[in-house]
Scaffold this active site. Structure first.
Site, short mmCIF file in Angstrom:
data_model
loop_
_atom_site.label_atom_id
_atom_site.label_comp_id
_atom_site.label_asym_id
_atom_site.label_seq_id
_atom_site.Cartn_x
_atom_site.Cartn_y
_atom_site.Cartn_z
N GLU A 287 -3.95 -9.61 -3.94
CA GLU A 287 -4.52 -9.85 -5.30
C GLU A 287 -5.21 -11.41 -5.05
O GLU A 287 -6.17 -11.41 -5.88
CB GLU A 287 -3.54 -9.88 -6.58
CG GLU A 287 -3.65 -8.43 -7.19
CD GLU A 287 -2.78 -8.64 -8.61
OE1 GLU A 287 -2.16 -9.67 -9.04
OE2 GLU A 287 -2.73 -7.74 -9.17
N HIS A 308 8.52 3.94 15.42
CA HIS A 308 8.53 5.53 16.01
C HIS A 308 7.55 6.50 15.06
O HIS A 308 7.42 7.60 14.84
CB HIS A 308 10.01 6.17 15.46
CG HIS A 308 11.00 5.24 16.38
ND1 HIS A 308 11.36 6.11 17.61
CD2 HIS A 308 11.54 4.31 16.21
CE1 HIS A 308 12.11 5.00 18.26
NE2 HIS A 308 12.37 4.01 17.41
N LYS A 422 -8.65 0.39 -14.66
CA LYS A 422 -8.25 0.45 -16.07
C LYS A 422 -9.10 1.00 -16.98
O LYS A 422 -9.31 1.75 -18.11
CB LYS A 422 -7.75 -1.14 -16.57
CG LYS A 422 -6.66 -1.49 -15.64
CD LYS A 422 -6.10 -2.89 -16.25
CE LYS A 422 -5.08 -3.38 -15.39
NZ LYS A 422 -4.63 -4.82 -15.66
#
Ligand SMILES: O=P(O)(O)OC[C@H]1O[C@](O)(CO)[C@@H](O)[C@@H]1O
Length: 445
Positions: A287, A308, A422
């Protein structure tokens, strides 16, 4: 007394090139202290650790004690910076099988509002029905949708299971001093509240009540955590020589690697307890730096587990990555590989060795392999996994982030980009006031 240390010798960045960042890094550090750079109204976190008063600690500890006395389960409601710091520290310090312990001294910490999964929400509410629980709701803006939905449901359950009066003893809100729906609601309902300072953004707020209250409820020493941060502040302050300042060195090297085409930084740990520390770090750097079409992409892996699965890519995939390894020098407990007379598994060559010795050789072997594979390495070492060194590490990464963002030329303290989803979500949900956006987005579908 040992401190967090950084080792940049395997970063592939020559000492004189690192030195070339000295002036810029130290000027940027001064700008953080003097509040003369971009985003200077969000720099409260720089001085914050040293400013927490005894009365503030005592208030947090007393509230934590009251909640601990009442509840077997505490739901921490929040997302992003109102969630990850507390979880990073709690997971870093708790027993790995905390929720399975039967003779408990501390409540089990559960999390909500960090997703909108309906099954997750249902299962949490169903589990809590017949349990003794309390809720800590955290939102700086007080208007974030995910935690708001979770809190509406949890508040209803608390009031139904206990009573509206008892809810005042079982709900604590942490939010802005004046603004936002959560502040209004908490005032109206008479909840105990704590304030998130105006000048501290969510991702820099772990050492405010946002992190400190849940961490204290989980049974950890918040004074030691903050002491670690205060001491790291001293070790990274203006006035410390550039080559002695671990945060300045980190900021310089990662910017140089970025300039050389390393677009992705992978934070690596060899302790599963640090998984959420990496999640916290990802938000801090993602951010702060990912804007203006710039920024290193912060990724994370848990080794040796992910060796792995992701090990192949890291060793031989696109050469646009570097690794920052967080290593813990000494484990807190001891397990030795036993001798086995039959040695059917062929492991007797390890008999008598500590498991951590094997882990450290995996770490060293990986470091050499990845550096050989053109993955530059930065090493951040803490002596032990405890409150004090987590506090050091938190402040180290925060102050380095401020410097690093300024070197990159962005404002590290805003996050305008997160509004896009949003806006679309509200438009799609036909929130009042979003009529034009609803029309526009529907036309795109
Ligand atoms: O504490 P709040 O206001 O609910 O915000 C939670 C998170 O959401 C964001 O604002 C992004 O939308 C983050 O910056 C922040 O940490």
């Amino acid at each position: 007394m040992e401190n967090l240390k950084i080792n940049i010798s395997k970063s592939g960045v020559a000492a004189d090139v690192v030195k070339g960042y000295e002036k810029q890094a130290l000027e940027n550090l001064s700008a953080l202290y003097n509040k003369t750079g971009k985003g200077n109204d969000f720099l409260g976190w720089v001085e914050l650790p040293a400013q927490i008063t005894d009365a503030q600690f005592a208030d947090l500890e007393a509230t934590a004690a009251a909640i601990r006395a009442k509840a077997d389960y505490v739901v921490v409601v929040g997302i992003g910076g109102s969630y990850l710091g507390a979880r990073a520290v709690i997971d870093g310090l708790n027993n790995s099988f905390d929720w399975l312990q039967t003779s408990r001294k501390n409540p089990v910490i559960l999390y909500a509002g960090q997703n909108i999964g309906e099954d997750y929400t249902h299962e949490l509410l169903e589990f809590l029905q017949d349990k003794s629980f309390a809720v800590v709701v955290i939102s700086k803006s007080g208007t974030t949708t995910e935690p708001a939905i979770a809190f509406r449901l949890l508040k209803e359950l608390v009031e139904k299971k206990y009573s509206k009066t008892e809810a005042k003893e079982r709900i604590v809100a942490i939010t802005d001093a004046k603004k936002g729906a959560l502040r209004t609601l908490a005032t109206q309902e008479g909840y105990k509240t704590f304030v998130i300072p105006d000048d501290v953004g969510g991702r820099f707020s772990v050492l405010t009540p946002v992190g400190l209250l849940p961490i204290a409820i989980a049974g950890h020493n918040i004074r030691q955590l903050v002491k670690g941060a205060v001491d790291m502040k001293g070790l990274t302050a203006p006035g410390v020589a550039f080559d002695q300042n671990p945060a300045a060195q980190y900021a310089a090297v990662r910017n140089e690697l970025h300039k050389k085409g390393k677009a992705i930084e992978i934070l690596v740990n060899y302790q599963p307890k640090l998984h959420f520390f990496t999640e916290w770090w990802k938000q801090l750097y993602g951010e702060s730096e990912g804007k203006d079409n710039k920024g290193i992409f912060p990724a994370g892996v848990d080794f040796s587990t992910d060796l792995h699965s992701m090990g192949q890519w890291i060793q031989e995939g696109v050469r646009n990555i570097f690794e920052t390894v967080v290593t813990v020098k000494s484990p807190n407990t001891k397990v030795v590989v036993p001798n086995d007379a039959a040695d059917l598994d062929g492991l007797n060559f390890l008999a008598g060795k500590r498991v951590d010795e094997v882990n450290k050789m995996a770490e060293l072997g990986t470091l050499v392999a990845h550096v050989d594979g053109n993955v530059p390495n930065i090493m951040v070492e803490i002596p032990q996994l405890n409150e004090y060194y987590l506090g050091q590490m938190i402040y180290f990464f925060e102050i380095a982030c401020g410097m690093s963002g300024y070197i990159l030329g962005v404002n590290p303290f805003d996050q305008p980009g997160v509004e896009a989803y949003k806006k679309n979500m509200f438009a799609l949900l036909e929130k009042p006031g979003y009529e034009a956006e609803t029309k526009a987005i529907k036309a795109k579908l």
